[in-house]
Design a protein around this motif. Structure first.
Motif, short mmCIF file in Angstrom:
data_model
loop_
_atom_site.label_atom_id
_atom_site.label_comp_id
_atom_site.label_asym_id
_atom_site.label_seq_id
_atom_site.Cartn_x
_atom_site.Cartn_y
_atom_site.Cartn_z
N ALA A 98 0.85 -1.19 0.00
CA ALA A 98 0.00 0.00 0.00
C ALA A 98 0.88 1.24 0.00
O ALA A 98 2.11 1.16 -0.04
CB ALA A 98 -0.92 -0.01 1.22
N GLY A 99 0.23 2.40 0.04
CA GLY A 99 0.96 3.66 0.05
C GLY A 99 1.48 4.00 1.43
O GLY A 99 1.28 3.26 2.39
N PRO A 100 2.18 5.15 1.54
CA PRO A 100 2.69 5.57 2.85
C PRO A 100 1.55 5.85 3.82
O PRO A 100 0.53 6.43 3.45
CB PRO A 100 3.48 6.85 2.52
N VAL A 101 1.72 5.41 5.06
CA VAL A 101 0.66 5.54 6.07
C VAL A 101 1.18 6.35 7.25
O VAL A 101 2.31 6.13 7.72
CB VAL A 101 0.21 4.14 6.56
N VAL A 102 0.39 7.30 7.72
CA VAL A 102 0.79 8.14 8.85
C VAL A 102 0.19 7.66 10.17
O VAL A 102 0.54 8.17 11.23
CB VAL A 102 0.38 9.61 8.61
N PHE A 103 -0.71 6.67 10.10
CA PHE A 103 -1.40 6.20 11.29
C PHE A 103 -0.64 5.06 11.97
O PHE A 103 0.23 4.43 11.38
CB PHE A 103 -2.82 5.74 10.94
N THR A 104 -1.02 4.79 13.23
CA THR A 104 -0.51 3.63 13.94
C THR A 104 -1.70 2.78 14.37
O THR A 104 -2.86 3.24 14.36
CB THR A 104 0.30 4.03 15.18
N ARG A 105 -1.39 1.56 14.77
CA ARG A 105 -2.46 0.64 15.18
C ARG A 105 -3.27 1.19 16.35
O ARG A 105 -4.45 0.88 16.52
CB ARG A 105 -1.84 -0.72 15.54
N SER A 106 -2.66 2.04 17.16
CA SER A 106 -3.37 2.61 18.31
C SER A 106 -4.45 3.61 17.90
O SER A 106 -5.26 4.03 18.73
CB SER A 106 -2.38 3.27 19.26
N ASP A 107 -4.47 4.00 16.61
CA ASP A 107 -5.43 5.00 16.13
C ASP A 107 -6.77 4.39 15.70
O ASP A 107 -7.70 5.15 15.37
CB ASP A 107 -4.86 5.76 14.93
N VAL A 108 -6.90 3.08 15.66
CA VAL A 108 -8.03 2.48 14.94
C VAL A 108 -9.39 2.86 15.52
O VAL A 108 -10.35 3.06 14.76
CB VAL A 108 -7.89 0.94 14.86
N GLU A 109 -9.51 3.00 16.82
CA GLU A 109 -10.81 3.36 17.38
C GLU A 109 -11.19 4.80 17.02
O GLU A 109 -12.32 5.08 16.63
CB GLU A 109 -10.80 3.16 18.89
N GLU A 110 -10.22 5.71 17.15
CA GLU A 110 -10.52 7.11 16.85
C GLU A 110 -10.70 7.35 15.36
O GLU A 110 -11.48 8.23 14.96
CB GLU A 110 -9.40 8.01 17.39
N LEU A 111 -10.00 6.58 14.51
CA LEU A 111 -10.19 6.73 13.06
C LEU A 111 -11.63 6.44 12.66
O LEU A 111 -12.17 7.05 11.73
CB LEU A 111 -9.25 5.79 12.30
N TRP A 112 -12.27 5.52 13.37
CA TRP A 112 -13.66 5.19 13.08
C TRP A 112 -14.62 6.26 13.61
O TRP A 112 -15.67 6.51 13.02
CB TRP A 112 -13.99 3.83 13.69
N ARG A 113 -14.23 6.93 14.68
CA ARG A 113 -15.09 7.97 15.27
C ARG A 113 -14.83 9.35 14.67
O ARG A 113 -15.76 10.09 14.37
CB ARG A 113 -14.86 8.05 16.78
N ASP A 114 -13.55 9.71 14.51
CA ASP A 114 -13.19 11.09 14.11
C ASP A 114 -11.84 11.08 13.40
O ASP A 114 -10.81 11.46 13.97
CB ASP A 114 -13.15 11.98 15.36
N ALA A 115 -11.85 10.65 12.15
CA ALA A 115 -10.60 10.54 11.39
C ALA A 115 -9.94 11.90 11.18
O ALA A 115 -8.70 12.00 11.17
CB ALA A 115 -10.87 9.89 10.04
N ALA A 116 -10.75 12.95 11.04
CA ALA A 116 -10.18 14.27 10.81
C ALA A 116 -9.31 14.71 11.99
O ALA A 116 -8.25 15.34 11.80
CB ALA A 116 -11.29 15.29 10.57
N ALA A 117 -9.73 14.38 13.20
CA ALA A 117 -8.94 14.74 14.38
C ALA A 117 -7.60 14.00 14.38
O ALA A 117 -6.56 14.58 14.72
CB ALA A 117 -9.72 14.43 15.65
N VAL A 118 -7.62 12.72 14.00
CA VAL A 118 -6.38 11.95 13.95
C VAL A 118 -5.45 12.52 12.89
O VAL A 118 -4.24 12.68 13.12
CB VAL A 118 -6.65 10.45 13.66
N LEU A 119 -6.00 12.85 11.74
CA LEU A 119 -5.19 13.43 10.67
C LEU A 119 -4.59 14.76 11.09
O LEU A 119 -3.42 15.05 10.80
CB LEU A 119 -6.04 13.62 9.42
N GLY A 120 -5.39 15.57 11.75
CA GLY A 120 -4.88 16.87 12.21
C GLY A 120 -3.72 16.72 13.16
O GLY A 120 -2.81 17.56 13.19
#
Length: 276
Positions: free
Chosen positions: A206-228
């Protein structure tokens, strides 16, 4: 280096892989049902005479030809089995007879199927996730993977590539954040798989990823906050282009195994979509 045969050489992936391997010094012979820049043999993958001719003298094979997901429901299931499974089996047998030393199979992250469906968090997708095929495409790609991996004499590698077909730029950029990949990075992964003969196995590409496995719950709730928090520069790219920042992310494809074992390092992420 040596002589490499690439099936599906007129397609998006196959042609990118052909260009990459040619640039790195390999003698490339392409095979596809359609003519193309890198295609030397035009004909059906199931043609035994053409198969013997194409693989004669080959050191490596990259098998990218297949019926794909858009064909589901448009062609009979028997055609999927014939092209994706039976023709792969015949190609493997021919590769053994011709003394091929390396066989790289282009699979798809689609084989994970129903396992990609999130519940209360984004799904972290790597080689430890068990595939759960959902249609004939997934089933036949996974069956072909099994055939390839059984041919240990060919030092086989399976690359499960993420989404890389043409889409509108805002969608493509969003997918590159977590589930897409640039054909140039796919080509890089194939070159490394062909070159590193001592490494075999299955790898998610896949492409470059900025997330970690610890982000999975918040990515489902508020991905914009994780990206920010993780990549404010990418949020700025989306805002400059007037593209919506994803509010929810359902899955993340992790290529760290390919990085560790193949040296794969994707570079064409969401920002490169904006720069193109």
């Amino acid at each position: 280096m040596g002589r490499v045969v690439i099936t599906g050489s007129s397609g998006i992936v196959g042609s990118a892989v052909a260009a990459e391997l040619h640039a790195s010094g390999w003698t490339v012979l392409g095979w596809d049902a359609r003519p193309g820049r890198w295609t030397d043999h035009v004909g059906d993958l199931r043609d035994p005479a053409l198969r013997a001719r194409a693989l004669a003298g080959a050191d490596a094979v990259v098998h990218a030809a297949a019926l794909h997901a858009p064909h589901v429901g448009r062609v009979p299931d028997e055609d999927f089995r014939s092209v994706n499974v039976e023709a792969t089996a015949a190609l493997l047998d021919q590769a053994v007879r011709c003394g091929v030393r390396r066989f790289v199979y282009t699979s798809s992250t689609s084989v994970y199927g129903h396992a990609l469906v999130p519940r209360d968090r984004a799904v972290w997708v790597d080689e430890t996730l068990d595939p759960l095929p959902r249609d004939i495409y997934d089933e036949t790609k996974l069956a072909a993977e099994t055939l390839v991996r059984a041919h240990e004499a060919l030092s086989p590698v399976v690359l499960r590539i993420a989404r890389c077909f043409p889409e509108p730029r805002p969608i493509r950029a969003a997918h590159r954040l977590h589930r897409g990949v640039d054909p140039r990075d796919v080509a890089q992964a194939h070159r490394m798989a062909v070159d590193r003969a001592g490494v075999d196995g299955v790898f998610t590409i896949a492409g470059p990823v900025v997330f970690t496995r610890s982000d999975v719950e918040e990515l489902w709730r508020d991905a914009a906050a994780v990206l920010g928090r993780r990549a404010p520069e990418l949020v700025a790219v989306f805002e400059r282009n007037g593209w919506p920042v994803p509010e929810r992310i359902d899955r993340v494809y992790d290529s760290s195994a390919a990085t560790a074992k193949l040296g794969y390092r994707p570079v064409h992420g969401a920002a490169s979509v904006a720069a193109a």
